[in-house]
Design an enzyme around this catalytic site. Structure first.
Site, PDB file in Angstrom:
ATOM      1  N   LYS A   9     -26.723  -4.842 -47.375  1.00  0.00           N
ATOM      2  CA  LYS A   9     -27.938  -4.510 -46.603  1.00  0.00           C
ATOM      3  C   LYS A   9     -28.723  -3.503 -47.455  1.00  0.00           C
ATOM      4  O   LYS A   9     -28.378  -2.338 -47.535  1.00  0.00           O
ATOM      5  CB  LYS A   9     -27.497  -3.868 -45.279  1.00  0.00           C
ATOM      6  CG  LYS A   9     -28.415  -4.032 -44.083  1.00  0.00           C
ATOM      7  CD  LYS A   9     -29.857  -3.654 -44.260  1.00  0.00           C
ATOM      8  CE  LYS A   9     -30.142  -2.166 -44.184  1.00  0.00           C
ATOM      9  NZ  LYS A   9     -31.540  -1.841 -44.542  1.00  0.00           N
ATOM     10  N   GLY A  21     -27.154   7.159 -49.245  1.00  0.00           N
ATOM     11  CA  GLY A  21     -28.359   7.451 -48.477  1.00  0.00           C
ATOM     12  C   GLY A  21     -28.315   8.871 -47.938  1.00  0.00           C
ATOM     13  O   GLY A  21     -27.629   9.749 -48.465  1.00  0.00           O
ATOM     14  N   GLY A  35     -25.153   9.123 -43.178  1.00  0.00           N
ATOM     15  CA  GLY A  35     -23.743   9.168 -43.587  1.00  0.00           C
ATOM     16  C   GLY A  35     -22.846   9.686 -42.475  1.00  0.00           C
ATOM     17  O   GLY A  35     -21.767   9.141 -42.223  1.00  0.00           O
ATOM     18  N   GLU A  52     -22.219   8.473 -50.608  1.00  0.00           N
ATOM     19  CA  GLU A  52     -22.991   9.268 -51.585  1.00  0.00           C
ATOM     20  C   GLU A  52     -24.239   9.728 -50.846  1.00  0.00           C
ATOM     21  O   GLU A  52     -25.108   8.919 -50.539  1.00  0.00           O
ATOM     22  CB  GLU A  52     -23.381   8.406 -52.796  1.00  0.00           C
ATOM     23  CG  GLU A  52     -22.215   7.800 -53.546  1.00  0.00           C
ATOM     24  CD  GLU A  52     -21.332   8.822 -54.224  1.00  0.00           C
ATOM     25  OE1 GLU A  52     -21.784   9.959 -54.438  1.00  0.00           O
ATOM     26  OE2 GLU A  52     -20.175   8.495 -54.520  1.00  0.00           O
ATOM     27  N   CYS A  94     -31.323  11.620 -56.132  1.00  0.00           N
ATOM     28  CA  CYS A  94     -30.306  12.424 -55.442  1.00  0.00           C
ATOM     29  C   CYS A  94     -29.870  13.582 -56.327  1.00  0.00           C
ATOM     30  O   CYS A  94     -29.388  14.587 -55.843  1.00  0.00           O
ATOM     31  CB  CYS A  94     -29.122  11.558 -55.054  1.00  0.00           C
ATOM     32  SG  CYS A  94     -28.502  10.607 -56.433  1.00  0.00           S
ATOM     33  N   GLU A 104     -33.007  19.434 -48.072  1.00  0.00           N
ATOM     34  CA  GLU A 104     -33.425  18.410 -49.021  1.00  0.00           C
ATOM     35  C   GLU A 104     -34.863  17.984 -48.732  1.00  0.00           C
ATOM     36  O   GLU A 104     -35.174  17.583 -47.613  1.00  0.00           O
ATOM     37  CB  GLU A 104     -32.497  17.193 -48.920  1.00  0.00           C
ATOM     38  CG  GLU A 104     -32.787  16.163 -49.981  1.00  0.00           C
ATOM     39  CD  GLU A 104     -31.891  14.936 -49.886  1.00  0.00           C
ATOM     40  OE1 GLU A 104     -31.746  14.361 -48.791  1.00  0.00           O
ATOM     41  OE2 GLU A 104     -31.329  14.537 -50.925  1.00  0.00           O
TER      42      GLU A 104
HETATM   43  P1  NDP Z   1     -31.333   6.368 -45.555  1.00  0.00           P
HETATM   44  O1  NDP Z   1     -30.024   6.936 -45.134  1.00  0.00           O
HETATM   45  O2  NDP Z   1     -32.470   6.455 -44.618  1.00  0.00           O
HETATM   46  O3  NDP Z   1     -31.179   4.823 -45.893  1.00  0.00           O
HETATM   47  C1  NDP Z   1     -30.230   4.326 -46.790  1.00  0.00           C
HETATM   48  C2  NDP Z   1     -29.786   2.943 -46.362  1.00  0.00           C
HETATM   49  O4  NDP Z   1     -29.119   3.037 -45.104  1.00  0.00           O
HETATM   50  C3  NDP Z   1     -30.938   1.973 -46.144  1.00  0.00           C
HETATM   51  O5  NDP Z   1     -30.538   0.683 -46.502  1.00  0.00           O
HETATM   52  C4  NDP Z   1     -31.172   2.056 -44.637  1.00  0.00           C
HETATM   53  O6  NDP Z   1     -31.798   0.927 -44.091  1.00  0.00           O
HETATM   54  C5  NDP Z   1     -29.739   2.179 -44.156  1.00  0.00           C
HETATM   55  N1  NDP Z   1     -29.607   2.796 -42.842  1.00  0.00           N
HETATM   56  C6  NDP Z   1     -30.460   3.627 -42.210  1.00  0.00           C
HETATM   57  N2  NDP Z   1     -29.956   3.984 -40.999  1.00  0.00           N
HETATM   58  C7  NDP Z   1     -28.757   3.376 -40.876  1.00  0.00           C
HETATM   59  C8  NDP Z   1     -27.757   3.357 -39.868  1.00  0.00           C
HETATM   60  N3  NDP Z   1     -27.898   4.040 -38.737  1.00  0.00           N
HETATM   61  N4  NDP Z   1     -26.653   2.624 -40.085  1.00  0.00           N
HETATM   62  C9  NDP Z   1     -26.483   1.932 -41.223  1.00  0.00           C
HETATM   63  N5  NDP Z   1     -27.406   1.902 -42.215  1.00  0.00           N
HETATM   64  C10 NDP Z   1     -28.528   2.622 -42.050  1.00  0.00           C
HETATM   65  O7  NDP Z   1     -31.681   7.021 -46.947  1.00  0.00           O
HETATM   66  P2  NDP Z   1     -32.966   6.781 -47.840  1.00  0.00           P
HETATM   67  O8  NDP Z   1     -33.177   5.323 -48.070  1.00  0.00           O
HETATM   68  O9  NDP Z   1     -34.086   7.562 -47.289  1.00  0.00           O
HETATM   69  O10 NDP Z   1     -32.498   7.386 -49.238  1.00  0.00           O
HETATM   70  C11 NDP Z   1     -32.714   8.708 -49.575  1.00  0.00           C
HETATM   71  C12 NDP Z   1     -31.456   9.520 -49.364  1.00  0.00           C
HETATM   72  O11 NDP Z   1     -30.414   8.963 -50.160  1.00  0.00           O
HETATM   73  C13 NDP Z   1     -31.593  10.950 -49.805  1.00  0.00           C
HETATM   74  O12 NDP Z   1     -30.989  11.786 -48.861  1.00  0.00           O
HETATM   75  C14 NDP Z   1     -30.821  10.984 -51.118  1.00  0.00           C
HETATM   76  O13 NDP Z   1     -30.329  12.237 -51.460  1.00  0.00           O
HETATM   77  C15 NDP Z   1     -29.748   9.996 -50.867  1.00  0.00           C
HETATM   78  N6  NDP Z   1     -29.228   9.462 -52.124  1.00  0.00           N
HETATM   79  C16 NDP Z   1     -27.992   9.871 -52.524  1.00  0.00           C
HETATM   80  C17 NDP Z   1     -27.467   9.449 -53.722  1.00  0.00           C
HETATM   81  C18 NDP Z   1     -26.097   9.864 -54.134  1.00  0.00           C
HETATM   82  O14 NDP Z   1     -25.540   9.188 -54.989  1.00  0.00           O
HETATM   83  N7  NDP Z   1     -25.531  10.919 -53.588  1.00  0.00           N
HETATM   84  C19 NDP Z   1     -28.234   8.571 -54.628  1.00  0.00           C
HETATM   85  C20 NDP Z   1     -29.514   8.196 -54.096  1.00  0.00           C
HETATM   86  C21 NDP Z   1     -29.984   8.638 -52.881  1.00  0.00           C
HETATM   87  P3  NDP Z   1     -33.387   0.979 -43.763  1.00  0.00           P
HETATM   88  O15 NDP Z   1     -34.074   1.172 -45.061  1.00  0.00           O
HETATM   89  O16 NDP Z   1     -33.631  -0.337 -43.142  1.00  0.00           O
HETATM   90  O17 NDP Z   1     -33.583   2.124 -42.815  1.00  0.00           O
END
Ligand code: NDP
Length: 488
Positions: A175, A228, A233, A248, A282, A379
């Site tokens: 997804k 994300g 998380g 992550e 990130c 953040e």
């Molecule tokens: P999100 O958590 O909003 O989204 C990440 C993914 O999770 C998307 O595919 C999203 O789908 C999905 N998602 C959202 N809500 C849910 C849920 N309730 N259950 C399951 N899946 C869900 O993060 P962002 O896309 O905004 O990414 C940015 C974040 O990611 C920042 O906090 C950043 O620090 C972190 N990040 C961390 C990294 C690491 O390695 N530590 C690397 C890169 C980013 P949809 O888009 O449809 O909402």
């Protein structure tokens, strides 16, 4: 006419059962629609999980070096398509071409590393406390893995998860982020062209909180790998049940600049670390913890450099900083800038939404920031960096560790003792010496501590994330030997 893209389930491109679609636009030019994508539903996830479950037996029984051959084909196809994918990625999420080429290269390196892993996938052999008994571990696949990915590395992060998942023999339901569905579809096409068989990887676009969460909770799914936001998380940990879960999450990465540092080098590091990918990595440098004796001098040159950064479409080779991914991300940077000023941070550069079409925000620098201010703790995920003055290394490390996150960190110093003290004491999954907080290489483990997540991926850690270690004892003594009892 806007093109409509489909889900990929059990080897077929299909419409969602919802019959609903969503649009993705170019963040540098929001009038440009890139495509219509399927709003995947829980039913679509169920169908994809069933396909992955059916495909598991066959895929997991293929010898890993043979699976590796398919991964090598993915490498070849990514190489041939690198420029096309980089351009498409710049259009879809905004970062400049130099960086989107790097993103695709990271996927190439990752698939190559894990293709070779097909001839390793090492377990351990060890001794036994009993005579005529052999002890070892072997690696087994986990089963159906759910992979949920963000938009900021829309090809590299999926590769970090898909490549180890596949080489270890798992099947996948993926997804991707709703901000980068097109990159996901293009990567999926490459996987199928390379010969990934039906049901082995299934792609479901659609909302995270419904389709994504259904995948997380699904009883037939044995593992989840998520990158994300911290709050997503947290929800995933709560809802996943007994599964292997890799997380992550967010960050608030600090760079320490000591008074003996090469300031020119540190300046280059801040520019790249804080404003690369428009601050949306990130591992982005969002705090600069600086020795007070060099602070004024550094601030002056930093502001001069930041003011010269050119904003614009990432497709223009003269652009240094692209747009933010969407309107909400731009609003977040603007909101935190306001908060920073209200808290007493001194804005010395940027801070405004420029008069440009697209979701741009000026590269922004605060100084005189204290560790208890929100801009130093939370953040922002945008081009906003805070300078925090300190008197010595102890204070610097205390400041670095004062946040709830712990993903990446860095220190600029020419003193080896200072460097090693920082390596030992900074609470983070990664520490760079004389380099910015960004720049991970794919053959080393990647991940954070504290609220940045507690797991590791990439490199050999990727194999651990996507496999189970089975312990095997072979007793060839021809008699009952009891561990801990018959040990004489
Ligand atoms: P999100 O958590 O909003 O989204 C990440 C993914 O999770 C998307 O595919 C999203 O789908 C999905 N998602 C959202 N809500 C849910 C849920 N309730 N259950 C399951 N899946 C869900 O993060 P962002 O896309 O905004 O990414 C940015 C974040 O990611 C920042 O906090 C950043 O620090 C972190 N990040 C961390 C990294 C690491 O390695 N530590 C690397 C890169 C980013 P949809 O888009 O449809 O909402």
């Amino acid at each position: 006419m806007t093109k409509t893209y489909q889900l990929f389930i059990d080897g077929k491109w299909l419409n969602s059962k919802s019959a609903e679609t969503f649009y993705r636009i170019n963040p540098a030019n929001p009038k440009e629609i890139l495509g219509k994508f399927q709003q995947g539903t829980k039913d679509d996830i169920d169908k994809a999980v069933d396909a992955a479950e059916d495909a598991f037996g066959k895929w997991s029984s293929i010898p890993p070096p043979k699976r590796g051959e398919i991964l090598f084909k993915i490498v070849e196809l990514l190489r041939v398509n690198k420029e096309r994918l980089a351009r498409l990625m710049t259009k879809e999420m905004g970062k400049i071409l130099l960086e989107t080429r790097g993103d695709v290269q990271e996927a190439i390196d990752t698939f190559e590393y894990f293709a070779g892993e097909g001839r390793r996938l090492f377990g351990h052999t060890t001794t036994s406390e009993l005579r005529d008994k052999f002890a070892m571990t072997i690696r087994r696949p986990v089963g159906v893995f759910g992979i949920i990915t963000p938009w900021n590395f829309p090809i590299a992060i999926p590769a970090w998860k898909l490549a180890p998942a596949l080489i270890c023999g798992n099947t996948v339901v993926w997804k991707p982020s709703s901000d980068t569905p097109l990159c996901a579809i293009e990567l999926m096409k490459i996987l199928t062209k390379a010969g990934i068989s039906d049901g082995v990887v299934n792609l479901v676009t659609g909302p995270g909180n419904t389709a994504g969460m259904h995948l997380v909770k699904h009883k037939k799914v044995r593992g989840i790998s998520f990158t994300g936001n911290r709050d997503t998380g947290k929800q995933i940990v709560k809802e996943a049940g007994i599964k292997k879960v890799g997380l992550e999450l967010g960050s608030k990465n600090a760079m320490i600049i000591m008074d003996d540092a090469n300031l020119k080098l540190a300046l280059d590091g801040v520019i790249w670390g804080a404003f690369g990918t428009t601050g949306q990595r990130c591992t982005a440098t969002s705090r600069v913890i600086i020795h007070e004796t060099i602070r004024k001098r550094f601030e002056k040159t930093l502001v001069e450099r930041v003011k010269k950064l050119r904003l614009g479409s990432g497709l223009n080779p003269r652009t240094d900083v692209g747009p933010l991914v969407n309107k909400a991300a731009r609003e977040k940077s603007a909101r935190y800038t306001k908060i920073g000023m209200e808290e007493g941070g001194k804005l010395i550069c940027g801070g405004k939404i420029p008069k440009l079409n697209g979701f741009f925000f000026q590269p922004t620098v605060f100084t005189d920031v204290a560790i208890d201010m929100k801009i130093a703790k939370e953040e922002i995920f945008g081009p906003v960096v805070s300078l925090i003055p300190v008197k010595n290394l102890n204070e610097a490390i205390k400041a670095a560790n004062s946040v709830e996150y712990g993903l990446s960190s860095s220190i600029y110093t020419n003193d080896i003792r200072t460097a090693f003290e920082a390596i030992e004491k900074i609470e983070a999954g990664i520490t760079y010496v004389n380099a910015p907080t960004i720049g991970a290489e794919v053959h080393l483990p990647f991940g954070g501590v504290k609220s940045s997540g507690q797991t590791r991926e990439a490199g050999w850690a990727g194999v651990e994330e996507f496999s189970e270690e089975k312990t095997v004892y072979i007793d060839y003594s021809n008699k009952l030997q009891r561990a801990q009892i018959d040990t004489k």
